[in-house]
Design a protein around this motif. Structure first.
Motif, PDB file in Angstrom:
ATOM      1  N   ARG A  22       0.816  -1.272   0.036  1.00  0.00           N
ATOM      2  CA  ARG A  22      -0.128   0.144   0.061  1.00  0.00           C
ATOM      3  C   ARG A  22       0.822   1.141  -0.125  1.00  0.00           C
ATOM      4  NH1 ARG A  22      -4.196  -2.211   4.578  1.00  0.00           N
ATOM      5  NH2 ARG A  22      -5.381  -3.709   3.115  1.00  0.00           N
ATOM      6  N   LEU A  30     -13.819   6.614  -1.447  1.00  0.00           N
ATOM      7  CA  LEU A  30     -12.791   6.049  -2.423  1.00  0.00           C
ATOM      8  C   LEU A  30     -12.376   7.227  -3.437  1.00  0.00           C
ATOM      9  CD1 LEU A  30     -14.968   3.008  -3.112  1.00  0.00           C
ATOM     10  CD2 LEU A  30     -12.839   2.943  -2.135  1.00  0.00           C
ATOM     11  N   LEU A  36      -8.042   5.829  -0.636  1.00  0.00           N
ATOM     12  CA  LEU A  36      -7.934   5.204   0.696  1.00  0.00           C
ATOM     13  C   LEU A  36      -6.560   5.323   1.189  1.00  0.00           C
ATOM     14  CD1 LEU A  36      -9.301   1.716  -0.725  1.00  0.00           C
ATOM     15  CD2 LEU A  36     -10.242   3.169   1.167  1.00  0.00           C
ATOM     16  N   TYR A  37      -6.407   4.751   2.479  1.00  0.00           N
ATOM     17  CA  TYR A  37      -5.249   4.909   3.136  1.00  0.00           C
ATOM     18  C   TYR A  37      -4.756   5.980   3.465  1.00  0.00           C
ATOM     19  CZ  TYR A  37      -5.871   0.358   1.411  1.00  0.00           C
ATOM     20  OH  TYR A  37      -6.526  -0.976   0.858  1.00  0.00           O
ATOM     21  N   GLY A  57     -18.973   8.908 -11.451  1.00  0.00           N
ATOM     22  CA  GLY A  57     -18.594   7.602 -11.986  1.00  0.00           C
ATOM     23  C   GLY A  57     -17.343   7.761 -12.602  1.00  0.00           C
ATOM     24  N   ILE A  58     -17.234   8.761 -13.552  1.00  0.00           N
ATOM     25  CA  ILE A  58     -16.063   9.059 -14.479  1.00  0.00           C
ATOM     26  C   ILE A  58     -14.935   9.345 -13.546  1.00  0.00           C
ATOM     27  CG2 ILE A  58     -15.144  10.311 -16.294  1.00  0.00           C
ATOM     28  CD1 ILE A  58     -17.869  10.226 -17.482  1.00  0.00           C
ATOM     29  N   LEU A  76     -14.233   8.783 -10.442  1.00  0.00           N
ATOM     30  CA  LEU A  76     -13.904   7.596  -9.755  1.00  0.00           C
ATOM     31  C   LEU A  76     -13.120   6.779 -10.466  1.00  0.00           C
ATOM     32  CD1 LEU A  76     -14.846   7.002  -6.671  1.00  0.00           C
ATOM     33  CD2 LEU A  76     -16.769   5.745  -7.528  1.00  0.00           C
ATOM     34  N   MET A  77     -13.569   6.561 -11.727  1.00  0.00           N
ATOM     35  CA  MET A  77     -12.899   5.626 -12.490  1.00  0.00           C
ATOM     36  C   MET A  77     -11.524   6.138 -12.771  1.00  0.00           C
ATOM     37  SD  MET A  77     -14.287   3.034 -14.246  1.00  0.00           S
ATOM     38  CE  MET A  77     -15.947   2.352 -14.787  1.00  0.00           C
ATOM     39  N   ILE A  90      -9.105   5.873  -9.816  1.00  0.00           N
ATOM     40  CA  ILE A  90      -8.727   4.562  -9.555  1.00  0.00           C
ATOM     41  C   ILE A  90      -7.535   4.058 -10.534  1.00  0.00           C
ATOM     42  CG2 ILE A  90      -9.070   2.183  -9.598  1.00  0.00           C
ATOM     43  CD1 ILE A  90     -10.048   3.784  -6.984  1.00  0.00           C
ATOM     44  N   ILE A  91      -8.022   4.482 -11.758  1.00  0.00           N
ATOM     45  CA  ILE A  91      -6.740   4.017 -12.781  1.00  0.00           C
ATOM     46  C   ILE A  91      -5.470   4.764 -13.009  1.00  0.00           C
ATOM     47  CG2 ILE A  91      -6.711   3.382 -15.345  1.00  0.00           C
ATOM     48  CD1 ILE A  91      -9.454   2.359 -15.137  1.00  0.00           C
ATOM     49  N   PRO A 130      -4.444   5.538  -7.780  1.00  0.00           N
ATOM     50  CA  PRO A 130      -5.164   4.816  -6.790  1.00  0.00           C
ATOM     51  C   PRO A 130      -5.033   5.370  -5.472  1.00  0.00           C
ATOM     52  CG  PRO A 130      -3.830   3.403  -7.969  1.00  0.00           C
ATOM     53  CD  PRO A 130      -3.339   4.913  -8.287  1.00  0.00           C
TER      54      PRO A 130
END
Lengths: 277, 325
Positions: free
Chosen positions: B9, B258, B262-263, B294-295, B297-298, B301-302, B305
Motif C-alpha cells: 500500500r 474511495l 484510501l489509506y 462515476g467517471i 471515480l474511474m 482509480i486507474i 489509486p
C-alpha cells in the motif's frame, strides 16, 4: 418465475467471481441493459411472435456480452493487480455511469415489453392456471442450465474455466493465457445477465433503478449458494424464489427481510463450521 | 483458491502530530463562510460537514482496519433514529435523545460488527450488507414504532431552533472535535494495532493481537462516529426516514471515501467535500452528476489509486521540501 432470472444473473455473477475474484457490482447494470435493449429491439424483430422473442433476447444478450467484454478489457484489466477494494470501486463507478446513460437514453419512466401473443395465455396444470410465459421462462432456465452444465464439463473452455476457478495460478503455469480466460468469463457472465434482463423485461417494471434492486438479490443468491459455485447459484435462486413466495403468502411483514436473515444465518454457519474445522 | 500477495500500500505520509495551523485555518475559514455566505450555501456547508464526519468514520474501517462495510448507512441512520425514537416515542428530553443517537449506533456497530468479524473480507462485507438490509426492513415495515416509509417527522424543532449560522457553527465544532478524536485514535497505540491488523492480520496475530477483537473495536468506534453524524443530520432536517439506514447513504459514503483516496486520513474530508460539491453544483447545471462522479471515480482509480488525498499529500510534500530547501 423470478427464480429463473435470478438463477441466470447469479450464475453469471458467480462465474465471474470464481475466476477473477471480482465482485462485479456492475452485473446488475448489464442485466438492466439487457432489459432495456429487449424493450427497444423487440418491436423491430418479428414483433409479438415467439421466435422473434427468443431471437431478440439472444441478440440483446450478445450485445450486453460485448459491452461486458469491453468493460473487462478497457477497465477491469487495469485493476486486477490492485486490491479487491479498488476493483469494487471500478465496478461501482460502472454502475453509476451505466445508470445515468440509461437515464439519458430511455428516460426515467418505466418501460415494459409485451409478452409474445402465443405465450400470453395460461395452461391448466393440476387444476391451477399457470401463465404460459412462466412455463416458457422455466424452459429457458432449464435449457441454459443444461447448456452450461455441458459446456463446463465437456468442452475445453469449460474445463479451463473450472480449473481457473480452482487455482488460477496453476492454470497460468500450464500455459493458458489468463487474459483470455478473464475476458471470456466476463463475456459469458454478461451474456447471461443480458438474457436474464431480456426475459424480465416482459414481467417486471423496467426502470433505471433496476440495477441495484437486482444486484442485491443476486448477491443473496450467490452467498446462499456459495461464491463461485454454479450449482450453488441454482440452489440459492430456488431458495430465494420459494422463500419470497412463501413469505408473501404467510408472513408478508417479514418477507422483505426473510432472504437477508437467511443470508446472515448461512454466513454465520459458514464461519462457525470453519472455526470448528 | 490461491491469492496473490496483497499489493503493497502507499505509505501513509501524514505525520503523527496534528497540523494545528492547517486545522485552525480551515476551521476559521469555514466559520467565516458560515456567517458571510447566503443561507443556501450555509445549508450546503453544514451538510458537507456532516458527511465529512460520516465518511471519515467509514474511512477508519476501510482504510485502516482492513475490513469492508456495505452497510454503513445503518449506523448513520440509527443516529437519527436514536433521537427520533427516544424523543417521539418515549418522550425523552432532547439532550437525552442527542445522546441516544450515537449510543444506538454504537450498539448496532458492536452487534453487527461482532457478527461480521467472524468472517473475512468479502463475506464479512456481505454480512454487513445483510445486517443493513434487515435493519432497513425493520425501519421500513414496523409502522407503529418506526413510522414505516413515512418515517418520523417533527420530533424536534428543525436545527434545534437555532439559526442556520449558529447550527452550522455547532456542527463545525462537533465535527472538528470528532475528527481530532479520530485522528488521535488512528495515531494512538490502538490505532497502530488497528493498522497492523488491517495490513497483515497474520503478522499482527503473531504479535499477540487478535484480529477479531481489534477489528471489532475499530468497527464499533466507526459506528459511534457515524451515529454522531447521523444524529446531526436528523436534527438538521428534523426528520428521519428508512432511507437514512438504506443502501443509498451507504453507497454515497463508500464513493466519498474511495474518491478521497484510501489509506489516508483525509480521504473522508476530500471525498465528502468533492462528492457534495458535485451533487450541489454539477447537478445544478447538468442533470447527470452520477455520470460525472462515476467517471471521476474511474479515472482516480486507474490514474492514481491514492485518490485525491494522494495528490494533495504529494503536493504538500513538494511544497514542504521547497520551503525547507
Amino acid at each position: 418465475m423470478e427464480g429463473v432470472t435470478l438463477f441466470l444473473i447469479a450464475s453469471g455473477l458467480t462465474l465471474i467471481f470464481g475466476v477473477s475474484l471480482v465482485i462485479n457490482f456492475a452485473h446488475g447494470s448489464f442485466y438492466m441493459l439487457g432489459a432495456f435493449l429487449t424493450y427497444q429491439l423487440y418491436p423491430h424483430i418479428l414483433y409479438r411472435t415467439v421466435p422473434g422473442f427468443y431471437i431478440t433476447i439472444i441478440l440483446c444478450g450478445l450485445i450486453v456480452a460485448v459491452l461486458g467484454l469491453l468493460f473487462e478489457v478497457l477497465l477491469m484489466r487495469r485493476v486486477y493487480h490492485t486490491e479487491h477494494l479498488m476493483q469494487l470501486v471500478v465496478t461501482i463507478a460502472g454502475v453509476l455511469i451505466i445508470r445515468d446513460l440509461v437515464k439519458v437514453i430511455w428516460g426515467v419512466n418505466e418501460a415494459a415489453s409485451p409478452v409474445p401473443d402465443a405465450l400470453a395465455g395460461a395452461v391448466v396444470i393440476g387444476g391451477n392456471y399457470i401463465p404460459s410465459y412462466q412455463l416458457a421462462m422455466v424452459a429457458v432456465g432449464i435449457v441454459v442450465l443444461i447448456l452450461m452444465y455441458a459446456a463446463l464439463n465437456y468442452t475445453r473452455a469449460g474445463i479451463i474455466l473450472r480449473a481457473a476457478t480452482d487455482d488460477r495460478g496453476m492454470v497460468a503455469l500450464l500455459g493458458i493465457n489468463q487474459a483470455y480466460v478473464f475476458s471470456g468469463v466476463f463475456f459469458v457472465g454478461s451474456f447471461l445477465a443480458g438474457v436474464a434482463g431480456g426475459l424480465a423485461a416482459s414481467f417486471e417494471a423496467v426502470d433505471y433503478l433496476l440495477d441495484t434492486r437486482v444486484i442485491i438479490n443476486a448477491f443473496i443468491v450467490v452467498i446462499i449458494g456459495g461464491l463461485g459455485s454454479l450449482s450453488g447459484a441454482l440452489i440459492g435462486a430456488i431458495a430465494v424464489g420459494v422463500l419470497k413466495a412463501l413469505g408473501l403468502l404467510w408472513v408478508p411483514e417479514i418477507s422483505f427481510v426473510g432472504a437477508y436473515l437467511l443470508v446472515a444465518v448461512v454466513l454465520m454457519v459458514r464461519s462457525f463450521r470453519r472455526s470448528v474445522e | 483458491m490461491t491469492e496473490a500477495n496483497p499489493p503493497s500500500r502507499p505509505l501513509d505520509v501524514d505525520s503523527t502530530a496534528v497540523n494545528w495551523k492547517l486545522t485552525g485555518v480551515l476551521v476559521a475559514l469555514t466559520a467565516i463562510a458560515l456567517f458571510v455566505l447566503d443561507p443556501r450555501s450555509v445549508f450546503a456547508i453544514t451538510e458537507v460537514m456532516i458527511f465529512v464526519l460520516f465518511a471519515s468514520a467509514l474511512n477508519l474501517v476501510l482504510s485502516y482496519s482492513g475490513m469492508v462495510s456495505f452497510g454503513h448507512g445503518v449506523y448513520f441512520g440509527l443516529g437519527a433514529y436514536g433521537i427520533a425514537l427516544t424523543v417521539a416515542r418515549f418522550d425523552w428530553p432532547i439532550w437525552a435523545g442527542l445522546m441516544a443517537g450515537p449510543v444506538l449506533a454504537t450498539i448496532a456497530g458492536l452487534v453487527y460488527g461482532f457478527l461480521s468479524v467472524q468472517l473475512t473480507f468479502i463475506y464479512a462485507g456481505m454480512l454487513t450488507l445483510a445486517c443493513a438490509e434487515v435493519t432497513f426492513g425493520i425501519a421500513h415495515q414496523w409502522f407503529s414504532f418506526t413510522g414505516g416509509e413515512s418515517g418520523i417527522t417533527g420530533y424536534v424543532v428543525t436545527r434545534l431552533g437555532l439559526s442556520p449560522e449558529m447550527f452550522g457553527l455547532t456542527v463545525l465544532i462537533v465535527v472538528t472535535v470528532s475528527l481530532l478524536l479520530l485522528w488521535r485514535i488512528v495515531h494512538s497505540p490502538l490505532g497502530l494495532v488497528i493498522r497492523a491488523v488491517g495490513e497483515n492480520p497474520m503478522r499482527a496475530g503473531a504479535m499477540g493481537h487478535n484480529r477479531k477483537t481489534i477489528q471489532l473495536i475499530a468497527f464499533t468506534i466507526s459506528g459511534f462516529f457515524s451515529g454522531v453524524a447521523g444524529t446531526l443530520y436528523g436534527v438538521f432536517h428534523g426528520n428521519v426516514f428508512p432511507d437514512y439506514v438504506g443502501a443509498q447513504f451507504t453507497l454515497d459514503g463508500l464513493v466519498m471515501v474511495l474518491l478521497g483516496g484510501l489509506y489516508s486520513f483525509s480521504a473522508g474530508i476530500y471525498g465528502a467535500v468533492i462528492f457534495k460539491l458535485a451533487d450541489n453544483i454539477v447537478s445544478h447545471y447538468f442533470e447527470l452528476w452520477e455520470l460525472v462522479i462515476g467517471i471521476i471515480l474511474m479515472s482516480v482509480i486507474i490514474l492514481s489509486p491514492a485518490g485525491i488525498a494522494g495528490y494533495v499529500n504529494r503536493l504538500l510534500e513538494h511544497l514542504r521540501r521547497r520551503t525547507h530547501a
